[in-house]
Design an enzyme around this catalytic site. Structure first.
Site, PDB file in Angstrom:
ATOM      1  N   GLY A  53       0.841  -1.424   0.048  1.00 12.73           N
ATOM      2  CA  GLY A  53       0.027   0.563  -0.400  1.00 12.73           C
ATOM      3  C   GLY A  53       0.857   1.606  -0.070  1.00 12.73           C
ATOM      4  N   CYS A  80       5.054  -6.368   1.459  1.00 10.21           N
ATOM      5  CA  CYS A  80       5.593  -4.666   1.917  1.00 10.21           C
ATOM      6  C   CYS A  80       4.834  -3.851   1.939  1.00 10.21           C
ATOM      7  CB  CYS A  80       5.270  -4.040  -0.282  1.00 10.21           C
ATOM      8  SG  CYS A  80       6.453  -2.834  -0.178  1.00 10.21           S
ATOM      9  N   TYR A  81       3.547  -3.469   2.437  1.00 15.19           N
ATOM     10  CA  TYR A  81       3.159  -2.303   3.772  1.00 15.19           C
ATOM     11  C   TYR A  81       3.180  -3.379   4.884  1.00 15.19           C
ATOM     12  CZ  TYR A  81      -0.157   0.592   6.040  1.00 15.19           C
ATOM     13  OH  TYR A  81      -1.022   1.116   7.322  1.00 15.19           O
ATOM     14  N   HIS A 167       7.772  -7.545  -3.647  1.00 20.86           N
ATOM     15  CA  HIS A 167       6.505  -7.757  -4.455  1.00 20.86           C
ATOM     16  C   HIS A 167       6.410  -9.270  -5.411  1.00 20.86           C
ATOM     17  CE1 HIS A 167       4.453  -4.386  -3.046  1.00 20.86           C
ATOM     18  NE2 HIS A 167       5.417  -3.900  -3.850  1.00 20.86           N
ATOM     19  N   GLU A 169       4.355 -11.064  -6.077  1.00 20.36           N
ATOM     20  CA  GLU A 169       3.323 -10.982  -7.070  1.00 20.36           C
ATOM     21  C   GLU A 169       3.379 -10.641  -8.717  1.00 20.36           C
ATOM     22  OE1 GLU A 169       3.416  -9.338  -4.592  1.00 20.36           O
ATOM     23  OE2 GLU A 169       2.786  -7.553  -5.070  1.00 20.36           O
ATOM     24  N   ASP A 225     -18.447 -11.353 -21.531  1.00 18.41           N
ATOM     25  CA  ASP A 225     -18.796 -11.697 -20.470  1.00 18.41           C
ATOM     26  C   ASP A 225     -21.105 -11.321 -19.685  1.00 18.41           C
ATOM     27  OD1 ASP A 225     -16.650 -10.931 -19.785  1.00 18.41           O
ATOM     28  OD2 ASP A 225     -16.948  -8.673 -19.499  1.00 18.41           O
ATOM     29  N   LYS A 366     -11.454 -12.082 -16.108  1.00 12.19           N
ATOM     30  CA  LYS A 366     -11.891 -12.602 -17.563  1.00 12.19           C
ATOM     31  C   LYS A 366     -11.114 -12.947 -18.178  1.00 12.19           C
ATOM     32  CE  LYS A 366     -13.401  -9.801 -21.523  1.00 12.19           C
ATOM     33  NZ  LYS A 366     -14.516  -9.299 -20.939  1.00 12.19           N
TER      34      LYS A 366
END
Ligand code: XMP
Length: 510
Positions: A53, A80-81, A167, A169, A225, A366
């Site tokens: 964050g 991180c944060y 990170h 990710e 969708d 998606k």
């Protein structure tokens, strides 16, 4: 169903954590950082991840979770944060880094870490932080250090607490996925192999329960969708599902026919096709501003759809193909970002219609919707189509939208898509389309001078439309497209290829 919870502290990468985990077939959901502990426990999570964050843990308004999350007996991973927060709660020392670290950094993994198991030696990692943990709290072991000997990871396995300064990710972090997998499978003991299809039975039952015998209206747009949402709903309630397709007059060649063929002829759904093209084109007459075009199309769409829906007796619900990123957007702690283009095609519908919403895709990304669609046997041409904006070709005819210009563009667009498909490039591209420029230029055709329109080809690769790069199409494919357009589309004598990325350009030209 087992799941991992991700608490969002406002990082631009929070969604990525969820996508990586789901890619590992681990089901996860994102909750706001201040979600009540009871809400978390009601989902029976196997573990919790604290996202990064933009705040500093020392800010007055720093987002803080309920401290009980650390003592619920669940493994917690701070990113991180999230790491700085964990360090602060346990009495470590967090302070401003000498300089803000942003981008690739290198660190050394120390031996014996549970979280970093199988990740040894030096690795490149993605950093984005202003604060750092200067001293690990008591009982924590440092498990990785950066070149300058900063603490890059720490853990206290006895208490189930793990943290990384970088990170995992982000794609650029080497073995980042392995680290998330270690946490989910090794530490949290998440053993299931989740797939979107494992939601099928549950989703169908849920739609049935909500609809409670009443009629559900679905606005089929032609896109992936709404198509997948409609098939799911039809499984649940059969012909209590009433689909409406509005021809806005700014659709591509074949869009309307494909809807009819698939949904009415092949699937046998109740599908009303409303041809409102005259109304839309009438209102667009003389309009050149992109935002005005969007607004007119948005309002007119709602008006037409609402009128049709009111003709359906007993209609109590509106089915929408809302996806998880939109849901996250509305629960996350991010501030509003600048409006570059207003995307508001059907956003006003539920309010105007005073109907309850059924959103069966609200937990999916998606690519997962496509996977779900495949398990529902929806034809590939429907599933694999490129995104198409609500305002359609109106924002691809630059300047005034007239029937003649639309015809030119529609024809060029059809040829381009045909060639791209034939060359096997369609599925490698996020969007491929033509834009009709409002400029004429001189050419020579046969022995005659011509003075005609220019078509711009726009092909981009992207993951989510937020950023994009222009596609490196082979020159001979570009040549073929260009040759066909100028020879087969009367009124066009020049074709150009757009080689700008987003940012600084946008994908659409208007
Ligand atoms: P831009 O042009 O902003 O587009 O880079 C990003 C993605 O959004 C689509 N787009 C729209 N979609 N209504 C929509 O439903 C709109 O007004 C609109 N404008 C752009 C665009 O096609 C791309 O996929």
């Amino acid at each position: 169903m087992d799941q991992i919870l991700i608490l969002d502290f406002g990082s631009q990468y929070t969604q990525l954590i969820a996508r990586r985990l789901r890619g590992l077939r681990v089901y996860c959901e994102i909750l706001p950082f201040n979600a009540p502990v009871e809400e978390m426990l009601s989902r029976s999570p196997k573990g919790i991840i604290l996202s990064g964050g933009p705040s500093s843990v020392y800010d007055k308004a720093a987002p803080k979770p309920d401290p009980a999350i650390f003592t619920m007996g669940l493994p917690v991973l701070g990113v991180c944060y999230g790491m700085q927060l964990m360090a602060q709660v346990y009495g470590g020392n967090v302070s401003k880094a000498a300089k803000r670290e942003y981008g690739l950094g290198r660190l050394k993994v120390l031996k014996g870490s549970r979280l970093l198991k199988g990740v040894s030696g030096g690795i490149n990692v993605w950093m984005s932080h202003g604060d750092e943990v200067k001293r690990a709290p008591r009982g924590f072991r440092v498990t990785a250090r950066a070149a300058g000997s900063d603490i890059s990871a720490m853990e206290s396995p006895e208490r189930g607490l793990y943290a990384v300064q970088f990170h995992p990710e982000v794609h650029h972090t080497e073995k980042g996925t392995k680290i998330l997998e270690n946490f989910a499978r090794g530490i949290c003991r998440y053993t299931e192999r989740w797939t979107p299809a494992s939601f099928l039975a549950e989703s169908v039952a849920e739609i049935k329960k909500r609809a409670a015998g009443k009629t559900v209206i679905c606005g089929l747009s032609g896109g992936v969708d709404s198509s997948v949402a409609a098939v799911l709903a039809h499984k649940a309630i059969g012909n209590k599902l009433r689909c409406i397709f509005v021809d806005t007059g700014v659709l591509r060649h074949g869009d309307r026919e494909r809807m009819k063929e698939v949904f009415r002829d092949k699937f046998g759904y109740s599908l009303k096709i409303v041809d409102a093209s005259a109304l839309f084109l009438g209102r667009l007459k003389g309009v050149t501003s992109p935002e005005r075009k969007r607004k007119i199309i948005g309002h007119t769409f709602i008006e037409v759809f609402d009128k049709e829906a009111r003709k359906v007796r007993d209609a109590a619900w509106l089915l929408q193909g809302t996806l998880y990123p939109d849901v996250i957007e509305s629960v996350s702690v991010k501030g509003p970002s600048a409006v570059i283009k207003s995307h508001h095609n059907v956003g006003g519908l539920p309010k105007k219609m005073n109907m309850g919403l059924i959103e069966p895709l609200r937990y999916f990304f998606k690519d997962e919707v496509r996977e779900l669609g495949r398990s529902l046997k929806i034809p590939e041409p429907v599933l694999m189509q490129h995104p198409f904006p609500g305002p359609g070709l109106a924002i691809r005819v630059l300047g005034e939208v007239t029937p003649d210009r639309l015809k030119l563009l529609r024809e060029a667009d059809r040829l381009m898509r045909e060639e791209i498909q034939a060359a096997g490039w369609y599925s490698k591209i996020w969007q491929a389309f033509c834009v009709l420029l409002p400029v004429r230029s001189v050419g020579v055709m046969g022995d005659e001078r011509s003075y005609e329109y220019t078509i711009a080809l726009r092909c981009v690769s992207s993951v989510d439309g937020m950023t994009a790069d222009w596609s490196r199409l082979p020159h001979d494919l570009l040549q073929k497209i260009s040759a066909r357009i100028v020879s087969e589309v009367r009124g066009v004598n020049r074709v150009v290829y757009d080689i700008t990325s987003k940012p600084p350009a946008t994908i659409e030209w208007e």
